[in-house]
Motif scaffolding. Structure first.
Motif, PDB file in Angstrom:
ATOM      1  N   HIS A  31       0.810  -1.219   0.000  1.00  0.00           N
ATOM      2  CA  HIS A  31       0.000   0.000   0.000  1.00  0.00           C
ATOM      3  C   HIS A  31       0.844   1.270   0.000  1.00  0.00           C
ATOM      4  O   HIS A  31       0.287   2.370   0.075  1.00  0.00           O
ATOM      5  CB  HIS A  31      -0.933   0.008   1.222  1.00  0.00           C
ATOM      6  CG  HIS A  31      -2.097  -0.918   1.092  1.00  0.00           C
ATOM      7  ND1 HIS A  31      -3.376  -0.477   0.864  1.00  0.00           N
ATOM      8  CD2 HIS A  31      -2.176  -2.269   1.141  1.00  0.00           C
ATOM      9  CE1 HIS A  31      -4.203  -1.506   0.791  1.00  0.00           C
ATOM     10  NE2 HIS A  31      -3.494  -2.611   0.966  1.00  0.00           N
ATOM     11  N   PHE A  32       2.152   1.130  -0.064  1.00  0.00           N
ATOM     12  CA  PHE A  32       3.021   2.311  -0.007  1.00  0.00           C
ATOM     13  C   PHE A  32       2.786   3.266  -1.180  1.00  0.00           C
ATOM     14  O   PHE A  32       2.980   4.471  -1.046  1.00  0.00           O
ATOM     15  CB  PHE A  32       4.494   1.894   0.017  1.00  0.00           C
ATOM     16  CG  PHE A  32       4.951   1.366   1.360  1.00  0.00           C
ATOM     17  CD1 PHE A  32       4.150   1.455   2.478  1.00  0.00           C
ATOM     18  CD2 PHE A  32       6.207   0.769   1.488  1.00  0.00           C
ATOM     19  CE1 PHE A  32       4.573   0.969   3.705  1.00  0.00           C
ATOM     20  CE2 PHE A  32       6.644   0.286   2.716  1.00  0.00           C
ATOM     21  CZ  PHE A  32       5.822   0.386   3.819  1.00  0.00           C
ATOM     22  N   TYR A  49       5.302  13.830  -1.005  1.00  0.00           N
ATOM     23  CA  TYR A  49       4.706  12.491  -0.926  1.00  0.00           C
ATOM     24  C   TYR A  49       5.668  11.438  -1.462  1.00  0.00           C
ATOM     25  O   TYR A  49       5.784  10.342  -0.915  1.00  0.00           O
ATOM     26  CB  TYR A  49       3.388  12.454  -1.686  1.00  0.00           C
ATOM     27  CG  TYR A  49       2.637  11.146  -1.478  1.00  0.00           C
ATOM     28  CD1 TYR A  49       2.394  10.671  -0.197  1.00  0.00           C
ATOM     29  CD2 TYR A  49       2.186  10.397  -2.559  1.00  0.00           C
ATOM     30  CE1 TYR A  49       1.714   9.472   0.004  1.00  0.00           C
ATOM     31  CE2 TYR A  49       1.500   9.203  -2.369  1.00  0.00           C
ATOM     32  CZ  TYR A  49       1.278   8.752  -1.082  1.00  0.00           C
ATOM     33  OH  TYR A  49       0.614   7.563  -0.886  1.00  0.00           O
ATOM     34  N   LYS A  50       6.370  11.784  -2.532  1.00  0.00           N
ATOM     35  CA  LYS A  50       7.372  10.855  -3.068  1.00  0.00           C
ATOM     36  C   LYS A  50       8.465  10.597  -2.030  1.00  0.00           C
ATOM     37  O   LYS A  50       8.951   9.474  -1.887  1.00  0.00           O
ATOM     38  CB  LYS A  50       7.988  11.430  -4.350  1.00  0.00           C
ATOM     39  CG  LYS A  50       7.045  11.416  -5.543  1.00  0.00           C
ATOM     40  CD  LYS A  50       7.719  11.996  -6.783  1.00  0.00           C
ATOM     41  CE  LYS A  50       6.765  11.987  -7.967  1.00  0.00           C
ATOM     42  NZ  LYS A  50       7.399  12.587  -9.188  1.00  0.00           N
ATOM     43  N   LYS A  51       8.832  11.654  -1.305  1.00  0.00           N
ATOM     44  CA  LYS A  51       9.839  11.500  -0.256  1.00  0.00           C
ATOM     45  C   LYS A  51       9.326  10.597   0.860  1.00  0.00           C
ATOM     46  O   LYS A  51      10.067   9.742   1.369  1.00  0.00           O
ATOM     47  CB  LYS A  51      10.209  12.875   0.316  1.00  0.00           C
ATOM     48  CG  LYS A  51      11.311  12.829   1.375  1.00  0.00           C
ATOM     49  CD  LYS A  51      11.624  14.229   1.891  1.00  0.00           C
ATOM     50  CE  LYS A  51      12.709  14.179   2.968  1.00  0.00           C
ATOM     51  NZ  LYS A  51      12.995  15.535   3.517  1.00  0.00           N
ATOM     52  N   SER A  52       8.056  10.760   1.226  1.00  0.00           N
ATOM     53  CA  SER A  52       7.488   9.914   2.277  1.00  0.00           C
ATOM     54  C   SER A  52       7.419   8.464   1.834  1.00  0.00           C
ATOM     55  O   SER A  52       7.655   7.546   2.623  1.00  0.00           O
ATOM     56  CB  SER A  52       6.084  10.410   2.661  1.00  0.00           C
ATOM     57  OG  SER A  52       5.109  10.031   1.719  1.00  0.00           O
ATOM     58  N   GLN A  53       7.106   8.241   0.548  1.00  0.00           N
ATOM     59  CA  GLN A  53       7.076   6.870   0.026  1.00  0.00           C
ATOM     60  C   GLN A  53       8.468   6.246   0.071  1.00  0.00           C
ATOM     61  O   GLN A  53       8.625   5.072   0.425  1.00  0.00           O
ATOM     62  CB  GLN A  53       6.537   6.871  -1.406  1.00  0.00           C
ATOM     63  CG  GLN A  53       5.055   7.189  -1.505  1.00  0.00           C
ATOM     64  CD  GLN A  53       4.598   7.342  -2.943  1.00  0.00           C
ATOM     65  OE1 GLN A  53       5.191   8.089  -3.722  1.00  0.00           O
ATOM     66  NE2 GLN A  53       3.535   6.637  -3.299  1.00  0.00           N
ATOM     67  N   SER A 383       4.731  10.445   7.692  1.00  0.00           N
ATOM     68  CA  SER A 383       3.917   9.309   8.129  1.00  0.00           C
ATOM     69  C   SER A 383       3.276   8.582   6.957  1.00  0.00           C
ATOM     70  O   SER A 383       3.040   9.159   5.889  1.00  0.00           O
ATOM     71  CB  SER A 383       2.815   9.783   9.071  1.00  0.00           C
ATOM     72  OG  SER A 383       3.353  10.324  10.244  1.00  0.00           O
ATOM     73  N   ASN A 384       2.965   7.314   7.190  1.00  0.00           N
ATOM     74  CA  ASN A 384       2.270   6.490   6.208  1.00  0.00           C
ATOM     75  C   ASN A 384       0.780   6.823   6.267  1.00  0.00           C
ATOM     76  O   ASN A 384       0.121   6.562   7.267  1.00  0.00           O
ATOM     77  CB  ASN A 384       2.507   5.009   6.515  1.00  0.00           C
ATOM     78  CG  ASN A 384       1.852   4.099   5.492  1.00  0.00           C
ATOM     79  OD1 ASN A 384       1.364   4.555   4.456  1.00  0.00           O
ATOM     80  ND2 ASN A 384       1.859   2.814   5.769  1.00  0.00           N
ATOM     81  N   PRO A 389      -5.242  -2.233   6.621  1.00  0.00           N
ATOM     82  CA  PRO A 389      -6.086  -2.371   7.824  1.00  0.00           C
ATOM     83  C   PRO A 389      -5.611  -3.454   8.789  1.00  0.00           C
ATOM     84  O   PRO A 389      -5.686  -3.276  10.011  1.00  0.00           O
ATOM     85  CB  PRO A 389      -7.465  -2.707   7.243  1.00  0.00           C
ATOM     86  CG  PRO A 389      -7.457  -2.108   5.874  1.00  0.00           C
ATOM     87  CD  PRO A 389      -6.047  -2.242   5.383  1.00  0.00           C
ATOM     88  N   ALA A 390      -5.137  -4.589   8.259  1.00  0.00           N
ATOM     89  CA  ALA A 390      -4.671  -5.667   9.140  1.00  0.00           C
ATOM     90  C   ALA A 390      -3.442  -5.227   9.921  1.00  0.00           C
ATOM     91  O   ALA A 390      -3.289  -5.559  11.105  1.00  0.00           O
ATOM     92  CB  ALA A 390      -4.362  -6.921   8.328  1.00  0.00           C
TER      93      ALA A 390
END
Length: 410
Positions: A31-32, A49-53, A383-384, A389-390
């Motif tokens: 899900h990244f 966002y690319k940096k967070s990924q 943060s992600n 969900p699991a």
């Protein structure tokens, strides 16, 4: 049951824990690259966002490597009769049960540090440095290690010695006295951790007079919350990541704000975060967590008392002479499935409490200020925003950012 059978049950538990952890990690990693939910599109710009990924993927690869290394070393230690050799070494110096246990666990702890310290060093000075989080110096890193080891030896060694002493004096009833000891220690640390332990690692200063302090005091007066202790901690000494927490009871209660939090958020956002922390206090979450922890400890010690004196636990780890410390190791692994279940329950309750604290902040202050603060904190820590969900169900003590915002807007 034969010792060999119990040995392979222990190995099976270790392998099952590793595999189940990796399955969850794999689900989460898929899900990244998900698109940001519409309610969170303003958290990251495209490049951020690319940096967070990239940060998530780098940490995931490193986590997979470290868990493989630690699991491989652990299994090798079991199969090569490592516990027998360490126990024999300890007994070559003394036969006193407390001293044998202290030497035994001292060697185990030292071996663990030898493996984990290079990994921790890499995480701090390579990964966190690369993404702009690390502010720690090498001197601070090594001093933290030495202080942590010192506290482990003094506090951990002292509590272990007393528990073994109770076992020697009272036999199977030792768990009652050990439970009382741990309960008193937990209560004491909750009351005085900020005064006794935190200063060993960080500088804490009373919040200076000004707009922020006035706003906090005004809010506290409004909700009938007596607050004389507001401290700022130099979190920027180690990281750019921000935090705030509540600790203590009665006259010892205090709010601690990281200096990075004060730098990242405006006044209303900081008060909103504080309102969330006050919500935890007003809803008695801290007391619930403390009592739950004490009850779970008592339950665990009682179960331990039923099995720790059984020779089969020591024999399963290749040690012919029954001893408390070897039984404790074997029991800890055998008990881990129950510990996982109680951990799931505590995480569920923690997430529930976070919603309640958010609702308190929403009713007594400003939901929009809390939403904007949560978004800023998520952005600044990369943060992600799209966890599986699991993975959330098993590992998260807080709801996801999306879930918290939906709740605050409802």
């Amino acid at each position: 049951m034969q010792p060999t059978t119990l040995f392979y049950i222990i190995i099976g538990i270790l392998i099952f824990n590793y595999i189940s952890e990796k399955i969850l990690d794999s689900l989460n990693e898929k899900h990244f690259d998900d698109e940001i939910p519409k309610k969170l599109v303003d958290v990251y710009e495209e490049e951020e966002y690319k940096k967070s990924q990239q940060y998530k993927k780098t940490n995931a690869r490193f986590s997979n490597f470290t868990s493989f290394i630690t699991t491989a070393f652990t299994l090798a230690f079991f199969f090569l009769d490592g516990f027998k050799y360490v126990d024999d070494f300890a007994r070559s110096y003394t036969e006193h049960p407390i001293l044998v246990a202290l030497i035994f666990f001292g060697i185990i702890m030292l071996a663990s540090e030898i493996i984990s310290t290079p990994l921790s060093y890499y995480s701090t000075f390579v990964i966190e440095e690369k993404f702009g989080f690390n502010k720690s110096t090498k001197k601070t890193f090594w001093l933290d290690k030495l202080k942590g080891l010192f506290l482990s030896v003094i506090l951990g060694g002292g509590i272990l010695s007393l528990i073994i002493c109770f076992f020697q004096l009272t036999g199977q009833n030792f768990w009652i006295y050990a439970w009382g000891l741990v309960a008193l220690f937990s209560l004491f640390m909750n009351m005085f951790h900020a005064k006794l332990i935190v200063p060993l690692f960080n500088k804490q200063s009373p919040l200076e007079n000004g707009e922020l302090k006035t706003a906090i005091e005004t809010y506290a007066k409004k909700v009938g919350f007596t607050l004389n202790n507001i401290f700022v901690i130099d979190g920027s000494k180690r990281s750019t990541k921000a935090n705030a927490y509540f600790s203590g009871f009665g006259s010892q209660k205090r709010i601690t704000l990281y200096d990075t939090l004060i730098n990242d958020l405006d006044t209303d956002e900081i008060v909103a975060v504080l309102a969330h922390e006050v919500g935890h206090y007003k809803k008695r979450h801290i007391i619930f967590n403390l009592i739950s922890s004490i009850l779970l400890t008592g339950f665990t010690l009682y179960i331990l008392s039923l099995f720790v004196n059984s020779p089969i636990l020591s024999e399963a780890l290749g040690v012919s002479k029954q001893s408390f410390h070897i039984g404790l190791i074997a029991f800890g692994i055998l008990y881990s499935p129950i510990s996982e279940i109680t951990g799931l329950f505590m995480n569920y309750m923690s997430r529930k409490f976070e919603y309640q604290a958010d609702n308190y902040a929403k009713k007594t202050f400003n939901p929009n200020a809390l939403i904007s603060s949560l978004k800023k904190l998520s952005k600044n820590s990369l943060s992600n925003l799209t966890p599986h969900p699991a993975y959330v169900f098993v590992n998260y003590s807080h709801p996801t950012l999306l879930e918290r915002i939906k709740n605050l807007e409802s």
